[in-house]
Design a protein around this motif. Sequence first.
Motif, short mmCIF file in Angstrom:
data_model
loop_
_atom_site.label_atom_id
_atom_site.label_comp_id
_atom_site.label_asym_id
_atom_site.label_seq_id
_atom_site.Cartn_x
_atom_site.Cartn_y
_atom_site.Cartn_z
N LEU A 156 1.00 -1.25 -0.17
CA LEU A 156 0.04 0.05 0.12
C LEU A 156 0.98 1.19 0.00
O LEU A 156 0.27 2.35 -0.01
N ARG A 157 2.18 0.94 -0.04
CA ARG A 157 2.95 2.30 0.31
C ARG A 157 2.82 3.24 -0.99
O ARG A 157 2.61 4.51 -0.70
N GLY A 158 2.45 2.74 -2.00
CA GLY A 158 2.27 3.53 -3.39
C GLY A 158 0.92 4.34 -3.22
O GLY A 158 0.75 4.79 -4.23
N ASP A 159 -0.03 3.70 -2.52
CA ASP A 159 -1.44 4.20 -2.53
C ASP A 159 -1.82 5.29 -1.39
O ASP A 159 -2.91 5.34 -1.16
N VAL A 160 -0.82 5.59 -0.60
CA VAL A 160 -0.89 6.41 0.32
C VAL A 160 0.00 7.59 -0.05
O VAL A 160 1.36 7.57 0.08
N ILE A 161 -0.51 9.04 -0.06
CA ILE A 161 0.26 10.02 -0.51
C ILE A 161 -0.06 11.13 0.44
O ILE A 161 -1.11 11.73 0.88
N GLU A 162 1.16 11.71 1.21
CA GLU A 162 0.83 12.90 1.82
C GLU A 162 0.86 14.21 0.97
O GLU A 162 1.44 14.44 0.00
N ILE A 163 -0.41 14.82 1.38
CA ILE A 163 -0.68 15.99 0.31
C ILE A 163 -0.70 17.20 1.22
O ILE A 163 -0.56 18.42 0.53
N ALA A 164 -0.44 17.36 2.45
CA ALA A 164 -0.66 18.70 3.28
C ALA A 164 -0.09 18.34 4.52
O ALA A 164 0.08 17.25 5.13
N THR A 165 0.66 19.19 5.24
CA THR A 165 1.45 18.97 6.63
C THR A 165 1.36 20.33 7.37
O THR A 165 1.35 21.33 6.61
N LEU A 166 0.72 20.48 8.46
CA LEU A 166 0.47 21.79 9.21
C LEU A 166 1.60 22.76 9.42
O LEU A 166 1.33 23.82 8.81
N PRO A 167 2.78 22.24 9.61
CA PRO A 167 4.02 23.16 9.82
C PRO A 167 4.09 24.03 8.21
O PRO A 167 4.34 25.26 8.28
N LYS A 168 4.06 23.04 7.31
CA LYS A 168 4.26 23.80 5.88
C LYS A 168 3.11 24.81 5.52
O LYS A 168 3.55 25.65 4.89
#
Length: 695
Positions: free
Chosen positions: A675-687
């Motif tokens: 599943l590693r290729g099917d979980v994508i980080e799209i936003a992070t609070l500090p950024k």
Amino acid sequence: MSSERRKILPLDKSVVNLIAAGEIIIAPSNALKELLENSIDAQSTQIEVMVKDGGVKLLQITDNGKGINKEDMPILCERFTTSKLVQFDDLKSIATYGFRGEALASISHIARVSVITKTNQDSCAWKASYKGGEIIGGETDGIKPVAGKNGTILVVEDLFYNVPSRLRALRSHNEEYSKIVEVVSKYSIHIENVGFNCQRQGGGGYDVNVRQAASRKDRIRSVYGSSIANNLIDLDIEIDDETRENYGLVSCKGLISNTSFENKKTIQPIFFINNRLVVCDPLRRAVTSVYGTYLPKGHRPFIYMSLTIKPENVDVNVHPTKKEVRFLNEEEIIELIVDKINDILKNLDSSRIFMTQQILTNTKRIEDDTESRRNKRMKTNDYEKKTETPKLKPISQIKKLYEHEMVRSDYSQTTLNQFIKAPNNTVKEQKPMTLLSIKTLREEVESHSDDSITKLFSQHTYVGIADYKKRLLCLQYDVNLYLVDYGSLCYELFYQIGLADFSNFGVIEIANENDEGLSIKKLIKDEIYGNEEVINLFKKNLKTLPDLDTAVKTAFVDMKEMWEEYFNIKIDASDEGNPKLTSLPLLIEGYIPSWNKLSLFLFRVITKVNWEDEQECLGGILRQLALFYVPDMIYDNDNEDDNNSNEEAKVKLRNVIENIVMPVVKSRFIGTDALRGDVIEIATLPKLYKVFERC
């Protein structure tokens, strides 16, 4: 009343045995503890507990340990029979769990007991039943050969059936089951390199599910949650030679909560002395008193502690249920432990974390505080360092998993719900046997587990579906937002459910307008063989289409017993030339798969499954079943009527994903590297804070 003086007479043997049983087995959890310890002593690496009606109706323990020799089975439930003691002096150095030869004997006097066991040397398993400490049928006829795997399955039924007063004294089934879960949970935390699971018969999943390879901190996380696991510190007291010699304390290790842990619920300390779960009130009071100096009023610590004391200094036979032990130099040992814990907490107190409300006027300060809190957690939590969710691929590189052979969905078509007679949500009686091939497939999933992915799904906050056509949903974890392909997620989830509940699925009964099953041949012929577009898709992998009559007979008619036994898929083969499908498995209660892919599922079974190898066959069927259960993609159409149907479908799908699928994912899903290729980080609070600052 007669003035004649009564004579002292010996009690009847049956009365003596019932009195002894009443002293040892007070509740189902006591019986479970005894049996659990026997399984651990047998060097098991996987222990499974099945319970019905709080353990009164059924208490089943399955392990993969060394098993019981056939020649020992006739006296297995006799009192004072054991392989661990020979003479009284052996009690001074006892280092195992069950040792007095009373547990099974006592249980057999107040319940119906049966055992299925197999050693590594046996060519088959052996089964025997017991009553009143004796084997039913005698030594000759009471032991029967049966199919089975290495290890022991011990089944206790109708507990206290002949002691109605004890039965009436028990609490509700839910409360008794909670006690059983507590016992399994505590042993699953302490005993490393052993997998544990516990569930109700016919329940919705495991209430305890700890993997064999899990670390102790991960075991606590599985049982008590991340709020505790993230605030634990190691306790490892160095014992010098003088202390070891004078007090008999060999080691003291454990995990205790730090001074930042906020908890108002009382969590009973977990104490193991010489690997035995015990209650030690003096130690509990002393440690709790130390925490009173450092925690806010009303807050309670988490304490897990394992002490090793010289066996000759410990009396393990002072309590009938072995709940308590006595050991020499108790006060000195407790004082040593308390002083060490006080030193650890005193050093932590200078960096305590207090949660305060932030005023949203200074984004730079908020960002710094967020990073600071995360850094402090990282310093006190080695697990976070090792398994922090890595940066995954950008959204532009997402690799979709499509069923390329799937017919385009049209929600104006008939759905499977219209073919349901009356959903039967009851699960068949749980089968105690598990095929070696299924066990191997389960271990294969565990070997590909990914701690960071598992952690993300077990602690996520569900946000919503982002794209119905691409089957994408949003999850929040920590301060990050992720996009997940829920098609791939459901595919892995239903495959794992298939392995976990193999041969114990619920059932969905289906029928056509004539109250008959659905013709397998007709479904495949009309939807697959009669659809040129679909056939062209398959031609890449299939040189020629199989003969439909032969394929259906081989895969369904000849194997109909297998389908019903293992998958709850019933096939009416009264007319072998036209077999009919009359039921499908229910993998999750409340979720009915799409009718649109049923014909595709049947076709892929006859073309994709290797029927020559058991493991590949069963694994292949479970994979196809998982693919069948994956929700359809929903397309937007120009036609207004179609769009109305799609909107209804979206509402149903949102309900299924949010209220049925994701809660199961959160409670029992093992995230794998697939599943590693099917979980994508799209936003992070500090950024995001940095972006807002630039604006």
